[in-house]
Design an enzyme around this catalytic site. Sequence first.
Site, PDB file in Angstrom:
ATOM      1  NE  ARG A  98       0.190   1.269   3.442  1.00 26.92           N
ATOM      2  CZ  ARG A  98       0.804   2.062   3.343  1.00 26.92           C
ATOM      3  NH1 ARG A  98       2.466   1.637   3.585  1.00 26.92           N
ATOM      4  NH2 ARG A  98       1.009   3.219   3.808  1.00 26.92           N
ATOM      5  N   GLY A  99      -0.031   2.532  -0.197  1.00 28.07           N
ATOM      6  CA  GLY A  99       0.955   3.851  -0.397  1.00 28.07           C
ATOM      7  C   GLY A  99       1.132   3.911  -2.017  1.00 28.07           C
ATOM      8  CB  ALA A 100       0.279   7.116  -3.644  1.00 21.79           C
ATOM      9  NE  ARG A 123      -5.815   0.744  -1.075  1.00 19.11           N
ATOM     10  CZ  ARG A 123      -5.423   1.397  -0.573  1.00 19.11           C
ATOM     11  NH1 ARG A 123      -4.075   1.508  -0.377  1.00 19.11           N
ATOM     12  NH2 ARG A 123      -6.302   2.278  -0.065  1.00 19.11           N
ATOM     13  CD  GLN A 175      -3.092   2.368   7.015  1.00 19.08           C
ATOM     14  OE1 GLN A 175      -3.316   3.087   7.964  1.00 19.08           O
ATOM     15  NE2 GLN A 175      -3.548   2.410   5.500  1.00 19.08           N
ATOM     16  CG  ASP A 190      -2.879   8.177  -1.013  1.00 22.39           C
ATOM     17  OD1 ASP A 190      -2.867   8.484  -0.195  1.00 22.39           O
ATOM     18  OD2 ASP A 190      -2.966   6.855  -1.360  1.00 22.39           O
ATOM     19  CG  ASN A 221      -2.567  11.840   2.750  1.00 17.13           C
ATOM     20  OD1 ASN A 221      -1.409  10.411   2.062  1.00 17.13           O
ATOM     21  ND2 ASN A 221      -1.542  11.857   4.301  1.00 17.13           N
ATOM     22  CE  LYS A 222      -5.160   5.647   4.037  1.00 17.53           C
ATOM     23  NZ  LYS A 222      -5.979   4.634   3.620  1.00 17.53           N
TER      24      LYS A 222
HETATM   25  O1  MRU Z   1      -4.547   3.110   2.486  1.00 16.30           O
HETATM   26  P1  MRU Z   1      -3.267   3.143   2.589  1.00 16.30           P
HETATM   27  O2  MRU Z   1      -2.012   2.910   3.712  1.00 16.30           O
HETATM   28  O3  MRU Z   1      -2.472   2.753   0.564  1.00 16.30           O
HETATM   29  O4  MRU Z   1      -2.605   5.239   2.186  1.00 16.30           O
HETATM   30  C1  MRU Z   1      -1.715   5.448   2.370  1.00 16.30           C
HETATM   31  C2  MRU Z   1      -1.336   7.330   2.228  1.00 16.30           C
HETATM   32  O5  MRU Z   1      -2.771   7.817   3.403  1.00 16.30           O
HETATM   33  C3  MRU Z   1       0.028   7.944   2.587  1.00 16.30           C
HETATM   34  O6  MRU Z   1      -0.072   8.538   3.364  1.00 16.30           O
HETATM   35  C4  MRU Z   1       0.296   7.563   1.170  1.00 16.30           C
HETATM   36  O7  MRU Z   1       0.302   6.991   0.368  1.00 16.30           O
HETATM   37  C5  MRU Z   1       1.846   8.712   0.762  1.00 16.30           C
HETATM   38  S1  MRU Z   1       2.322   7.828   1.026  1.00 16.30           S
HETATM   39  C6  MRU Z   1       3.883   8.291   0.740  1.00 16.30           C
END
Ligand code: MRU
Length: 368
Positions: free
Chosen positions: A53-55, A90, A203, A244, A254-255
Amino acid sequence: MKIHGQQYRSIWLADDGRSVQIIDQTRLPHDFSIMTLRDAQSAARAIREMWVRGAPLIGATAAYGMALGVYNDPSDQAIAGYQELLLMARPTAVNLRWALERVVGRIMPLPKEQRAAAAYAEAAVICDEDVAINSAIGNHGLELIKGIRRNKSGKEPVRILTHCNAGWLATVDWGTALAPIYKAHDAGIHVQVWVDETRPRNQGATLTAWELGAHGVPFDLVVDNAGGHLMQHGAVDLCLVGTDRTTKRGDVCNKIGTYLKALAAQDNHVPFYVALPSPTIDWQIDDGLQEIPIEERGPEEVTHIQGKASDGQLLKVQISPDNTTARNPAFDVTPATLVTGLITERGICEASEDGLVALFPEHTHPAV
Ligand code: MRU
């Protein structure tokens, strides 16, 4: 990054030169488990079920997912199918679309027998570029942290609040929001990180806490609702988060919960910065609130919680009454007006179209 003295990226090509390996992030920090992806379907599943996960890492996994698929079937029709499958995994992180378009754009003009090798090569370049981009973000963010250090009296640490995980696990290496923190720590600057737990999937509590601890960066885990209180009491010098998808006018997705931190930061005059690799910029859209698809995940992420039982087993327990209904929007949008600045690989800019285009002039559109 090093784990138990061994250098790791978050995704790599296996020794057979064909399959791809990842760390199963759903089991961290309690269990360090490596998974092998052998086809586009398993890459899509790894993204959908958040083993990765993470963009930026979602983008890298999609790129390798395409390579795995093309190795099995390099026809135009199959490539279109893999692209659709991976794109659906996603919806919010734009790096997914970006990486797929890049690999597909590279391989489609080639004869079929050359496509698989070219797809693997492009995926590898995307990964290497991600590492370089994040390292550059780290260098620019380091200057910001140095500036805050200079303006602080005494031996107090620079206190940085972060949300979710935007560390090396969210990227191929370094991380985005955590890269400046690692570089500051390595440069001998005393930093102390407030880590938001980041419900529902935690996370922050699981991944960010694990990463920072492994690197020796001092941190305290806080519940998501503590940030406003900490800011009111002068305990936060800087908010630093990832994203993201950021629109061309600088709205930051973002999250979930990031927006509330930005509101509290503005009310308390705390600088709120977003670490932004250029593949995370969606140049096709302006208005983040209206135009970014927000992933809605399953209610059980809200009604249940996972952790380690006293016997060491991973356990999922229910925390709400039987049959509780829940909603689970996974991301929110922080309007550009609440963002102090964007830290990109080319430098720091204002969260606006003018700011972004000044750093990325290749995205200037001629007036019509
Ligand atoms: O749902 P996730 O864990 O994929 O969400 C990740 C985030 O929101 C991060 O903050 C975002 O991807 C930036 S990561 C470099």
